[in-house]
Write a protein that holds these residues in place. Structure first.
Motif, PDB file in Angstrom:
ATOM      1  N   TRP A  91      -6.675 -33.170 -15.006  1.00 15.40           N
ATOM      2  CA  TRP A  91      -6.491 -33.479 -13.644  1.00 15.40           C
ATOM      3  C   TRP A  91      -7.507 -34.605 -13.432  1.00 15.40           C
ATOM      4  O   TRP A  91      -8.526 -34.802 -14.236  1.00 15.40           O
ATOM      5  CB  TRP A  91      -6.770 -32.254 -12.726  1.00 15.40           C
ATOM      6  N   ARG A  92      -7.133 -35.338 -12.277  1.00 13.51           N
ATOM      7  CA  ARG A  92      -8.153 -36.388 -12.066  1.00 13.51           C
ATOM      8  C   ARG A  92      -8.089 -36.701 -10.556  1.00 13.51           C
ATOM      9  O   ARG A  92      -7.225 -36.202  -9.689  1.00 13.51           O
ATOM     10  CB  ARG A  92      -7.864 -37.863 -12.620  1.00 13.51           C
ATOM     11  N   ARG A  93      -9.458 -37.016  -9.992  1.00 14.30           N
ATOM     12  CA  ARG A  93      -9.426 -37.119  -8.647  1.00 14.30           C
ATOM     13  C   ARG A  93      -9.014 -38.563  -8.115  1.00 14.30           C
ATOM     14  O   ARG A  93      -9.763 -39.347  -8.524  1.00 14.30           O
ATOM     15  CB  ARG A  93     -10.877 -37.024  -8.163  1.00 14.30           C
ATOM     16  N   GLU A  94      -8.106 -38.659  -7.472  1.00 11.75           N
ATOM     17  CA  GLU A  94      -7.685 -40.089  -6.727  1.00 11.75           C
ATOM     18  C   GLU A  94      -8.572 -40.670  -5.787  1.00 11.75           C
ATOM     19  O   GLU A  94      -8.603 -41.760  -5.642  1.00 11.75           O
ATOM     20  CB  GLU A  94      -6.181 -39.896  -6.398  1.00 11.75           C
ATOM     21  N   ASN A  95      -8.938 -39.907  -4.873  1.00 11.18           N
ATOM     22  CA  ASN A  95      -9.884 -40.279  -3.802  1.00 11.18           C
ATOM     23  C   ASN A  95     -10.491 -38.946  -3.270  1.00 11.18           C
ATOM     24  O   ASN A  95     -10.455 -38.054  -3.831  1.00 11.18           O
ATOM     25  CB  ASN A  95      -8.969 -40.784  -2.749  1.00 11.18           C
ATOM     26  N   ASP A  96     -11.161 -39.047  -2.083  1.00  3.95           N
ATOM     27  CA  ASP A  96     -11.966 -37.915  -1.543  1.00  3.95           C
ATOM     28  C   ASP A  96     -11.140 -36.907  -1.334  1.00  3.95           C
ATOM     29  O   ASP A  96     -11.651 -35.767  -1.204  1.00  3.95           O
ATOM     30  CB  ASP A  96     -12.898 -38.487  -0.645  1.00  3.95           C
ATOM     31  N   ARG A  97      -9.878 -37.119  -1.055  1.00  4.87           N
ATOM     32  CA  ARG A  97      -9.203 -35.863  -0.577  1.00  4.87           C
ATOM     33  C   ARG A  97      -7.549 -35.606  -1.513  1.00  4.87           C
ATOM     34  O   ARG A  97      -6.941 -34.717  -1.032  1.00  4.87           O
ATOM     35  CB  ARG A  97      -8.446 -36.187   0.872  1.00  4.87           C
ATOM     36  N   GLY A 150       3.784 -34.091 -12.867  1.00  7.51           N
ATOM     37  CA  GLY A 150       2.498 -34.150 -11.950  1.00  7.51           C
ATOM     38  C   GLY A 150       2.758 -33.463 -10.570  1.00  7.51           C
ATOM     39  O   GLY A 150       3.734 -33.110  -9.949  1.00  7.51           O
ATOM     40  N   VAL A 151       1.715 -33.112 -10.117  1.00  9.51           N
ATOM     41  CA  VAL A 151       1.511 -32.409  -8.757  1.00  9.51           C
ATOM     42  C   VAL A 151       0.238 -33.244  -7.943  1.00  9.51           C
ATOM     43  O   VAL A 151      -1.006 -32.863  -8.587  1.00  9.51           O
ATOM     44  CB  VAL A 151       1.256 -30.750  -8.811  1.00  9.51           C
ATOM     45  N   ARG A 152       0.489 -33.806  -6.950  1.00 16.78           N
ATOM     46  CA  ARG A 152      -0.595 -34.399  -6.063  1.00 16.78           C
ATOM     47  C   ARG A 152      -1.041 -33.313  -5.016  1.00 16.78           C
ATOM     48  O   ARG A 152      -0.115 -32.710  -4.188  1.00 16.78           O
ATOM     49  CB  ARG A 152      -0.092 -35.436  -5.443  1.00 16.78           C
ATOM     50  N   ILE A 153      -2.485 -32.866  -4.924  1.00 18.08           N
ATOM     51  CA  ILE A 153      -2.600 -32.083  -4.158  1.00 18.08           C
ATOM     52  C   ILE A 153      -3.676 -32.646  -3.150  1.00 18.08           C
ATOM     53  O   ILE A 153      -4.687 -33.125  -3.624  1.00 18.08           O
ATOM     54  CB  ILE A 153      -3.232 -30.676  -4.841  1.00 18.08           C
ATOM     55  N   THR A 154      -3.337 -32.669  -1.789  1.00 20.75           N
ATOM     56  CA  THR A 154      -4.255 -33.544  -0.895  1.00 20.75           C
ATOM     57  C   THR A 154      -4.720 -32.330   0.137  1.00 20.75           C
ATOM     58  O   THR A 154      -3.803 -31.391   0.733  1.00 20.75           O
ATOM     59  CB  THR A 154      -3.409 -34.515  -0.210  1.00 20.75           C
ATOM     60  N   THR A 155      -6.018 -32.439   0.405  1.00 22.30           N
ATOM     61  CA  THR A 155      -6.799 -31.529   1.344  1.00 22.30           C
ATOM     62  C   THR A 155      -6.986 -32.216   2.692  1.00 22.30           C
ATOM     63  O   THR A 155      -7.220 -33.501   2.716  1.00 22.30           O
ATOM     64  CB  THR A 155      -8.145 -30.818   0.867  1.00 22.30           C
ATOM     65  N   PRO A 158     -12.253 -33.593   2.703  1.00 26.86           N
ATOM     66  CA  PRO A 158     -12.889 -33.774   1.301  1.00 26.86           C
ATOM     67  C   PRO A 158     -13.207 -32.450   0.756  1.00 26.86           C
ATOM     68  O   PRO A 158     -13.676 -31.639   1.487  1.00 26.86           O
ATOM     69  CB  PRO A 158     -13.932 -34.878   1.469  1.00 26.86           C
ATOM     70  N   ASP A 159     -12.744 -32.206  -0.606  1.00 27.17           N
ATOM     71  CA  ASP A 159     -12.975 -30.761  -1.116  1.00 27.17           C
ATOM     72  C   ASP A 159     -13.222 -30.931  -2.563  1.00 27.17           C
ATOM     73  O   ASP A 159     -12.458 -31.064  -3.470  1.00 27.17           O
ATOM     74  CB  ASP A 159     -11.761 -29.893  -1.148  1.00 27.17           C
ATOM     75  N   PRO A 160     -14.519 -31.252  -2.846  1.00 27.47           N
ATOM     76  CA  PRO A 160     -15.003 -31.706  -4.197  1.00 27.47           C
ATOM     77  C   PRO A 160     -14.940 -30.449  -5.166  1.00 27.47           C
ATOM     78  O   PRO A 160     -14.960 -30.786  -6.431  1.00 27.47           O
ATOM     79  CB  PRO A 160     -16.383 -32.146  -4.031  1.00 27.47           C
ATOM     80  N   VAL A 161     -14.535 -29.277  -4.996  1.00 23.32           N
ATOM     81  CA  VAL A 161     -14.594 -28.290  -5.675  1.00 23.32           C
ATOM     82  C   VAL A 161     -13.046 -27.772  -5.848  1.00 23.32           C
ATOM     83  O   VAL A 161     -12.740 -26.675  -6.314  1.00 23.32           O
ATOM     84  CB  VAL A 161     -15.428 -27.118  -5.342  1.00 23.32           C
TER      85      VAL A 161
END
Length: 501
Positions: A91-97, A150-155, A158-161
């Motif tokens: 996985w990788r973080r695309e932006n803060d959310r 791929g599955v994109r999960i958006t909160t 912001p959820d850094p964990v």
């Protein structure tokens, strides 16, 4: 790929809505067939807690499914408490959310493939559950399929964990057909783990067969026969007499009756605490909560009741949370202890963990010595939880794994001590606590997040809504013929692909 198999149910059960060398992720270590190429024997396992929610994957029963190797999520926790690959290979973080998870090649136990669409269905189902899984307390997320893997999960915030959160047993991924019946989720034959539920007998037993198409390889054991035995002495006796191969949560009073080679002691992130009802009754008064806290002698509980198999309560996080001790700060905002003057309280606990009634009995004496009048009530957990959450009792003694739900220390605080917390047994609603927890939730850096968590812990402890009593070490009973048991400090796993006899 094998064809789907129809599960056999013995009861209408689902109709209603390591810090040790053995601790490893699925697919690691000595998984697969036995060394001689033959199928391994079935494992006979005794668990302490019977299902209380029809084996729903969202609540307390989610841990049963996880410990028996039935369910898996996108991620898992490794021995250091970090997020590790499970159904998601990376996985990788695309932006803060927003995060993008890449799925590994895997199949569900009904023979269908684990696809991005299936994962989206599972996550949407968890988000709509009532009550929401503890790992999603205060979190709103959306999920969408992105290509073939791929599955994109958006909160919403912001959820850094998030990768840690998705390792929760309450966020397991099941096949789409598990969600077909409105108001219920059926894990029988729809999960992805190395073992598949095939029979469920009410709240007393379950049978599992090996799932041969597990992505991590074939399990060495051919299946599991699980019994739910709430009485700790009975679990120890069953192990000692050869009726079972593996027994969780052996009572300390029974540990000496087992051969030394049959005992495994594991430091865990579980803390036994006294939770005081802040919403109504005697302990709505903060000064009387302070009096109750001052009456407690935790050393007596650790050395006496637990016979040295526990450490005196230091905070919400115990010694197994290795970073907490050096960072802990003094509780803030405590008031002066008042005088109980014969105030009458009801103290409740459950007997699924056999030390708890004895802890409660000692607490009763300590509180009475301080001037309270105490009525003790002991039930099975299944008959206690709803009343405790409703505020029926003045005080509650419970054992809680501080990193079970998410692996994130802040998430526990949000779930258990904020106004909107889903497992707030103290019924605490304090603006200073909520602000401290919110500040901690916003921090992404690991070390700074730990500092913020302990700052919030200090505010919570300052309310005296919770009195940490002891930090537990769990004793697991393991027959001499059994190997590969997962002695997990987070108590999420017990048997895996390498567990055998």
């Amino acid at each position: 790929m094998r064809p789907p198999r129809r599960p056999r149910l013995l009861a209408a059960f689902l109709l209603t809505p390591l810090l040790t060398g053995c601790f490893a992720s699925p697919g690691d270590g000595d998984s697969g067939e036995a060394a001689d190429g033959k199928d391994g024997a079935r494992l006979r396992v005794a668990l302490a807690f019977p299902p209380v929610e029809n084996l729903s994957p969202y609540g307390a029963d989610a841990t049963i499914l996880s410990r028996l190797g039935v369910t898996e999520g996108l991620t898992a926790l490794d021995a250091n408490g970090a997020a590790a690959p499970a159904l998601a290979s990376s996985w990788r973080r695309e932006n803060d959310r927003s995060w993008l998870f890449t799925l590994r090649e895997a199949v569900f136990q009904d023979g269908t493939e684990v696809t991005p669409a299936a994962v989206v269905t599972a996550l949407i189902g968890a988000g709509r559950a009532e009550p929401v899984p503890a790992a999603l307390t205060g979190v709103t997320l959306t999920a969408e399929a992105r290509g073939a893997t791929g599955v994109r999960i958006t909160t919403a915030e912001p959820d850094p964990v998030l990768p840690l959160r998705l390792a929760s047993p309450g966020l397991a991924v099941l096949a789409p057909k598990a969600y077909e019946e409105k108001g219920a989720v059926d894990p029988v034959g729809t999960a992805t783990g190395p073992f598949e539920l095939t029979e469920v007998t009410g709240t007393t037993a379950a049978a599992l067969d090996r799932f041969d198409d597990h992505w991590g390889g074939r399990a060495q054991a051919s299946g599991i026969d699980a019994r739910f035995i709430a009485d700790g002495t009975a679990r120890a006796n069953a192990l000692r007499t050869g009726q079972i191969d593996l027994a969780e949560a052996i009572p300390v009073a029974q540990a000496a009756t087992l051969d030394a080679g049959s005992r495994r002691e594991t430091a865990t992130t579980r803390t036994t605490s006294l939770l005081l009802n802040t919403r109504s009754g005697v302990f709505k008064d903060a000064s009387l909560r302070a009096a109750a806290r001052a009456a407690v002698d935790t050393g007596v509980l650790a050395d006496g009741v637990h016979e040295g198999h526990a450490d005196p309560g230091a905070g919400i996080y115990g010694p197994a949370v290795t970073w907490a001790g050096a960072k802990r700060v003094t509780p803030v905002g405590r008031v002066e202890a008042g005088k109980p003057e014969g105030a009458s309280i009801t103290l409740a606990t459950y007997d699924n963990r056999p030390e708890l009634p004895e802890v409660a009995q000692v607490l009763k004496q300590q509180l009475e010595n301080a001037g309270f009048v105490v009525r003790l009530e002991v039930r099975a957990y299944a008959r206690l939880e709803s009343d405790a959450l409703a505020g029926t009792f003045d005080a509650f003694v419970g054992a809680r794994n501080s990193l079970l739900d998410t692996g994130d220390p802040v998430s526990l605080l949000a779930s258990d001590f904020t106004c909107d917390g889903g497992y707030n047994l103290a019924l605490l609603c304090d603006k200073d606590v909520d602000r401290a927890v919110e500040r901690a939730r916003a921090v992404a850096d690991t070390g700074k997040r730990q500092d913020a968590a302990l700052a919030a812990e200090a505010v919570i402890l300052g309310t005296d809504a919770v009195v940490p009593l002891v930090h537990q070490r769990v004793i697991t009973g393991v027959a001499a013929s059994v190997g590969g048991v997962l002695l997990d400090p987070y108590e999420r796993t017990l048997v895996g692909t390498g567990t055998r006899r």
